[in-house]
Every structure is written in structure tokens, then in C-alpha cells.
Design a protein around this motif. Structure first.
Motif, PDB file in Angstrom:
ATOM      1  N   GLN A  52       0.838  -1.201   0.000  1.00  0.00           N
ATOM      2  CA  GLN A  52       0.000   0.000   0.000  1.00  0.00           C
ATOM      3  C   GLN A  52       0.874   1.252   0.000  1.00  0.00           C
ATOM      4  O   GLN A  52       1.807   1.337   0.798  1.00  0.00           O
ATOM      5  CB  GLN A  52      -0.831   0.045   1.276  1.00  0.00           C
ATOM      6  CG  GLN A  52      -1.811  -1.071   1.417  1.00  0.00           C
ATOM      7  CD  GLN A  52      -2.728  -0.813   2.586  1.00  0.00           C
ATOM      8  OE1 GLN A  52      -3.548   0.107   2.551  1.00  0.00           O
ATOM      9  NE2 GLN A  52      -2.600  -1.593   3.638  1.00  0.00           N
ATOM     10  N   GLY A  70      10.624  -2.856   7.616  1.00  0.00           N
ATOM     11  CA  GLY A  70       9.773  -4.047   7.764  1.00  0.00           C
ATOM     12  C   GLY A  70       9.239  -4.493   6.411  1.00  0.00           C
ATOM     13  O   GLY A  70       9.314  -5.671   6.059  1.00  0.00           O
ATOM     14  N   ASN A  71       8.725  -3.562   5.627  1.00  0.00           N
ATOM     15  CA  ASN A  71       8.223  -3.898   4.286  1.00  0.00           C
ATOM     16  C   ASN A  71       9.352  -4.461   3.426  1.00  0.00           C
ATOM     17  O   ASN A  71       9.156  -5.407   2.656  1.00  0.00           O
ATOM     18  CB  ASN A  71       7.659  -2.659   3.580  1.00  0.00           C
ATOM     19  CG  ASN A  71       6.503  -2.020   4.320  1.00  0.00           C
ATOM     20  OD1 ASN A  71       6.510  -0.834   4.579  1.00  0.00           O
ATOM     21  ND2 ASN A  71       5.506  -2.803   4.676  1.00  0.00           N
ATOM     22  N   TYR A  77     -11.812  -5.351   2.442  1.00  0.00           N
ATOM     23  CA  TYR A  77     -10.413  -5.253   2.005  1.00  0.00           C
ATOM     24  C   TYR A  77      -9.838  -6.610   1.560  1.00  0.00           C
ATOM     25  O   TYR A  77      -9.242  -6.730   0.485  1.00  0.00           O
ATOM     26  CB  TYR A  77      -9.631  -4.657   3.188  1.00  0.00           C
ATOM     27  CG  TYR A  77      -8.148  -4.480   3.025  1.00  0.00           C
ATOM     28  CD1 TYR A  77      -7.582  -3.211   2.983  1.00  0.00           C
ATOM     29  CD2 TYR A  77      -7.286  -5.570   2.966  1.00  0.00           C
ATOM     30  CE1 TYR A  77      -6.213  -3.037   2.875  1.00  0.00           C
ATOM     31  CE2 TYR A  77      -5.926  -5.414   2.847  1.00  0.00           C
ATOM     32  CZ  TYR A  77      -5.395  -4.144   2.811  1.00  0.00           C
ATOM     33  OH  TYR A  77      -4.038  -3.987   2.687  1.00  0.00           O
ATOM     34  N   ASP A  86      -6.925  -9.384  -6.412  1.00  0.00           N
ATOM     35  CA  ASP A  86      -5.580  -9.062  -6.920  1.00  0.00           C
ATOM     36  C   ASP A  86      -4.844 -10.346  -7.284  1.00  0.00           C
ATOM     37  O   ASP A  86      -4.243 -10.466  -8.361  1.00  0.00           O
ATOM     38  CB  ASP A  86      -4.715  -8.385  -5.838  1.00  0.00           C
ATOM     39  CG  ASP A  86      -5.260  -7.068  -5.323  1.00  0.00           C
ATOM     40  OD1 ASP A  86      -6.087  -6.465  -6.007  1.00  0.00           O
ATOM     41  OD2 ASP A  86      -4.832  -6.659  -4.215  1.00  0.00           O
ATOM     42  N   GLY A 115       4.873 -10.629   4.299  1.00  0.00           N
ATOM     43  CA  GLY A 115       5.295 -10.758   5.688  1.00  0.00           C
ATOM     44  C   GLY A 115       4.249 -11.548   6.466  1.00  0.00           C
ATOM     45  O   GLY A 115       3.139 -11.803   5.982  1.00  0.00           O
ATOM     46  N   ASP A 118       2.251 -10.821   8.794  1.00  0.00           N
ATOM     47  CA  ASP A 118       0.954 -10.201   9.106  1.00  0.00           C
ATOM     48  C   ASP A 118      -0.103 -10.447   8.021  1.00  0.00           C
ATOM     49  O   ASP A 118      -1.291 -10.246   8.265  1.00  0.00           O
ATOM     50  CB  ASP A 118       1.114  -8.692   9.341  1.00  0.00           C
ATOM     51  CG  ASP A 118       1.623  -7.964   8.104  1.00  0.00           C
ATOM     52  OD1 ASP A 118       2.482  -8.514   7.390  1.00  0.00           O
ATOM     53  OD2 ASP A 118       1.146  -6.854   7.833  1.00  0.00           O
ATOM     54  N   GLN A 119       0.312 -10.881   6.841  1.00  0.00           N
ATOM     55  CA  GLN A 119      -0.657 -11.090   5.752  1.00  0.00           C
ATOM     56  C   GLN A 119      -1.122 -12.545   5.621  1.00  0.00           C
ATOM     57  O   GLN A 119      -1.889 -12.889   4.729  1.00  0.00           O
ATOM     58  CB  GLN A 119      -0.080 -10.611   4.414  1.00  0.00           C
ATOM     59  CG  GLN A 119       0.177  -9.115   4.372  1.00  0.00           C
ATOM     60  CD  GLN A 119      -1.092  -8.309   4.588  1.00  0.00           C
ATOM     61  OE1 GLN A 119      -2.134  -8.577   4.000  1.00  0.00           O
ATOM     62  NE2 GLN A 119      -1.018  -7.321   5.465  1.00  0.00           N
ATOM     63  N   ALA A 141      10.410 -11.631   8.596  1.00  0.00           N
ATOM     64  CA  ALA A 141       8.984 -11.729   8.282  1.00  0.00           C
ATOM     65  C   ALA A 141       8.124 -10.893   9.220  1.00  0.00           C
ATOM     66  O   ALA A 141       6.962 -10.622   8.933  1.00  0.00           O
ATOM     67  CB  ALA A 141       8.538 -13.188   8.338  1.00  0.00           C
ATOM     68  N   VAL A 168       9.150  -7.589  11.444  1.00  0.00           N
ATOM     69  CA  VAL A 168      10.027  -6.589  12.062  1.00  0.00           C
ATOM     70  C   VAL A 168       9.161  -5.752  12.999  1.00  0.00           C
ATOM     71  O   VAL A 168       8.072  -5.315  12.620  1.00  0.00           O
ATOM     72  CB  VAL A 168      10.691  -5.700  10.976  1.00  0.00           C
ATOM     73  CG1 VAL A 168      11.563  -4.626  11.618  1.00  0.00           C
ATOM     74  CG2 VAL A 168      11.520  -6.553  10.013  1.00  0.00           C
ATOM     75  N   MET A 186       6.390  -3.061  13.064  1.00  0.00           N
ATOM     76  CA  MET A 186       6.802  -1.792  12.470  1.00  0.00           C
ATOM     77  C   MET A 186       5.822  -1.490  11.337  1.00  0.00           C
ATOM     78  O   MET A 186       5.555  -2.369  10.508  1.00  0.00           O
ATOM     79  CB  MET A 186       8.226  -1.917  11.923  1.00  0.00           C
ATOM     80  CG  MET A 186       8.769  -0.639  11.350  1.00  0.00           C
ATOM     81  SD  MET A 186      10.455  -0.805  10.682  1.00  0.00           S
ATOM     82  CE  MET A 186      11.443  -0.799  12.153  1.00  0.00           C
ATOM     83  N   LYS A 201       4.242   1.480   8.385  1.00  0.00           N
ATOM     84  CA  LYS A 201       4.501   2.751   7.691  1.00  0.00           C
ATOM     85  C   LYS A 201       3.527   3.854   8.093  1.00  0.00           C
ATOM     86  O   LYS A 201       3.805   5.020   7.909  1.00  0.00           O
ATOM     87  CB  LYS A 201       4.531   2.564   6.159  1.00  0.00           C
ATOM     88  CG  LYS A 201       3.286   1.975   5.526  1.00  0.00           C
ATOM     89  CD  LYS A 201       3.429   1.960   4.009  1.00  0.00           C
ATOM     90  CE  LYS A 201       3.419   0.578   3.401  1.00  0.00           C
ATOM     91  NZ  LYS A 201       2.154  -0.181   3.536  1.00  0.00           N
TER      92      LYS A 201
END
Ligand code: TYM
Length: 334
Positions: free
Chosen positions: A13, A21-22, A130, A137, A149, A151-152, A186, A188, A198, A200
Motif C-alpha cells: 500500500q 519491515g516492508n 479489504y 488481486d 510478511g 501479518d498477511q 517476516a 520486524v 513496524m 509505515k
């Protein structure tokens, strides 16, 4: 001859400036996969507006993100790098998949719970659905693998569930994708609060390192990172701050945890943090230099934006046409 390569899809995003982290959780792995797979890397601006964005900043951040993808080593000739909003098939498939997703499933999503707790004044329907757009996608391109990472992970699971449900009704329309989650980097954690990731969009900028932060800023953020009072450099659940810094160090230097702990046995936290900071700066320096150079090259970036959106649309249309046929939409008259 048929193309034997498998397909990878992933995205980020443009909801702020991307972080270490990303990079360590996703982008760095993408660059390692580009030779073996057909890859699509999207800038998911449609996902970003599930939280209110400043239009001027959103546009700037999207372009900066595209530049950082390339500066990190993604080759725009090999990979399809594009803006989600330039490929309307994402929204079209998203709508169809909404009709194959249950409210109960979406209600269980931890990201929805976290974000709706954070933005109580704007719990919009897009935030709720979402994961359906995210499924669209991935499924549009028949992706085999999705490098993300930790979180997904839950969003990948719901994508698989939606695809399996659709296939069980209409036959094998979608490839069922797998998550690809790296061993290091994976997850951070925030520098000032190592119990949360972490991010953004964190308002406290000392929590995150942006990929384009100046060396001095990186050093100072790492020096301020929360540790603990025992001055021993080792990993462990009782030491989330030091563990996070060790993980970052291992990820940017490609060292193992054992090697890193051996290296810092006897060091104090000040020496340890300096070494971590220097290693992060050294790993980001080439990316920052390349990003500066690309920013000057407007025509080149514009041509990538245009060509890659067209390439993505061609692939996306194949899946969308198949989906429309299967569900019974009338054929278009050409
Ligand atoms: P986003 O933009 O939040 O994050 C982009 C990628 O970075 C990973 N990541 C992290 N990895 C390690 N440590 C962290 N602290 C950290 N923070 C973020 C994320 O896991 C992600 O891989 N929903 C996605 C974007 C998306 C997408 C997709 C991804 C939309 N459609 C389809 C893959 C496939 C997101 O919000 O990522």
C-alpha cells in the motif's frame, strides 16, 4: 512453447513511506524470485483509500513506492510493476468475489479489527471487504505464490478459501495460491514498542525506519530503540527489543542468530546498536542512491507505468472473461 514458469503476485500500500519491515518482510524476497517466476508487483492504491488519505501525498507516495520497487532491484522489464487503480479488472473481480465471501469470515480478520479500532470515525465497508479485493488481486493473475510478511498470512488463507469455494461451484477457474513467508525479517517490530509490528502508518516516526531515511536518521532511531536493563545481547521472549534488533541485523547481513550472538558476546548495548545501525545503513545505501537517480528520470518511469498497466490488463482480462462466462453474464457483442 508454453511458459513453464510459475506466477508470483504481491503488493504494497502507498499509505506512507515504506519501512525496513516492508523491505525485509517482502520486497527483498521479491528481488530474489524474479528470475525463477513470472512476477507481478502492484502498488495497491485502491487498498490504501480504506483509510482516509491526502490526495497529493497519496499520488506522491505511489510514485515513490514504484521507484523504490525498482531501486531495490526489481527489473521492470522482467516484472510487471503497476498501479492497481490502472487495472480496473481488480475492482470488477472484487465485486464478483464479494458475492462469494461471508460476513462471518471477514469479521474474523485481525487486520480489520485492528484498523477499525484505530479509525473509529471511519469504519467503512471498504475496510471490511479489504481482503476480498486482495483475493481479487491475487486470483486475477492465477498466482501460485504470494511473498508477504507474517501479518498477511490470514489474508492469504481467506483468499484460498474464496478460490476453493468458487472452484467447487464452477470448476477449476482459479489457481489456489500459497503464501511465501521468509524465515528472517517476516515480522520486524516497532523500535519503541517491540511488541507491535513496524508500520509505515505509525505516527511515532521513531518506531520505524523508512527505506529512504538518511544514514544519520537511521543511526539515531536505532540508538533510541527500546532494549532492556540487563545489557546482554541475546535473543529471547523476555528480550523483545534486543531480539528485534538482532533479527534486523541477521536479515541485513545474512548472518544466523548464533553468529550474531557470538559476535556481540561481551558488547554493551551502545556498541551493539552502532553495529546494527551501520549494517542497516550499508544495506540501504545502494537502494537510496538508485532511487535518487530514478527520480530524475521522469520519462523512463512514466513509460514503465504505462506499459506495465497494459501488460497487467491483458492477463487480468483472460481470468475476468472466464469468470463472467462461468457465472452467467451475457457475452459482450464485439
Ligand atoms: P502492506 O502495504 O501493509 O505491507 C507490504 C508488505 O510488507 C509486509 N510487512 C512486514 N513484514 C515484516 N515486518 C513488518 N513489520 C511488516 N509490515 C509489513 C507485509 O506483510 C506485506 O507483505 N494487504 C497488503 C497489500 C496487498 C497485497 C495484495 C499483498 C494488497 N493486495 C495481494 C499481497 C498480495 C498490505 O497491506 O501490505
Amino acid at each position: 512453447m508454453a511458459d513453464e514458469k510459475k506466477t508470483i503476485f504481491s503488493g504494497m500500500q502507498p499509505s506512507g513511506y515504506i519501512t525496513l519491515g516492508n523491505y525485509l518482510g517482502a520486497l527483498r524476497n521479491w528481488t530474489k524470485l524474479q528470475d525463477e517466476y513470472n512476477c507481478l508487483y502492484c502498488i495497491v492504491d485502491m487498498h490504501a483509500i480504506t483509510v482516509r488519505q491526502d490526495p497529493v501525498k497519496l499520488r506522491q507516495q505511489a510514485r515513490k513506492l514504484l521507484i523504490q520497487y525498482i531501486a531495490s532491484g526489481l527489473d521492470p522489464e522482467k516484472n510487471i510493476i503497476y498501479y492497481q487503480s490502472h487495472v480496473p479488472q481488480h475492482a470488477e473481480l472484487g465485486w464478483v468475489l464479494n458475492c462469494f465471501t461471508y460476513m462471518g469470515e471477514l469479521n474474523r480478520m485481525t487486520q480489520f479489527k485492528e484498523k477499525s479500532a484505530k479509525h473509529t470515525d471511519n469504519i467503512n465497508a471498504g475496510l471490511f471487504t479489504y481482503p476480498v479485493l486482495m483475493a481479487a488481486d491475487i486470483l486475477l493473475y492465477q498466482a501460485d505464490l504470494v511473498p508477504v510478511g507474517e501479518d498477511q498470512r490470514q489474508h492469504l488463507e481467506i483468499t484460498r478459501d474464496i478460490a476453493t469455494r468458487f472452484n467447487s461451484i464452477y470448476g477449476d477457474v482459479f489457481t489456489i495460491p500459497e503464501a511465501y513467508i521468509g524465515k528472517v525479517g517476516a515480522r520486524v517490530m516497532a523500535l519503541q514498542d517491540p511488541t507491535k509490528k513496524m508500520s509505515k502508518s505509525d505516527e511515532n516516526k521513531n518506531n520505524s525506519i523508512a527505506l529512504l531515511d538518511e544514514p544519520g536518521v537511521i543511526m539515531s532511531k536505532i540508538k533510541k530503540a527500546v532494549t532492556d536493563s540487563d545489557n546482554e545481547v541475546r535473543h529471547g521472549e523476555d528480550k523483545p527489543g534486543v531480539t528485534n534488533l538482532l533479527n534486523i541485523y541477521c536479515a541485513v547481513t545474512d548472518k544466523t542468530m548464533e553468529e550474531a550472538e557470538r559476535e556481540f558476546a561481551g558488547s554493551n548495548y551502545g556498541q551493539f546498536k552502532t553495529a546494527v545501525g551501520e549494517a542497516v545503513v550499508a544495506s540501504l545505501e545502494p537502494i537510496q542512491a538508485k532511487a535518487k537517480e530514478l527520480e530524475q528520470n521522469k520519462d523512463y518511469i512514466d513509460s514503465i507505468i504505462k506499459n506495465n498497466a497494459e501488460r497487467a490488463q491483458r492477463i487480468a482480462n483472460r481470468t475476468l472473461t472466464k469468470v463472467h462466462r462461468k457465472i452467467g453474464f451475457p457475452d459482450r457483442i464485439r
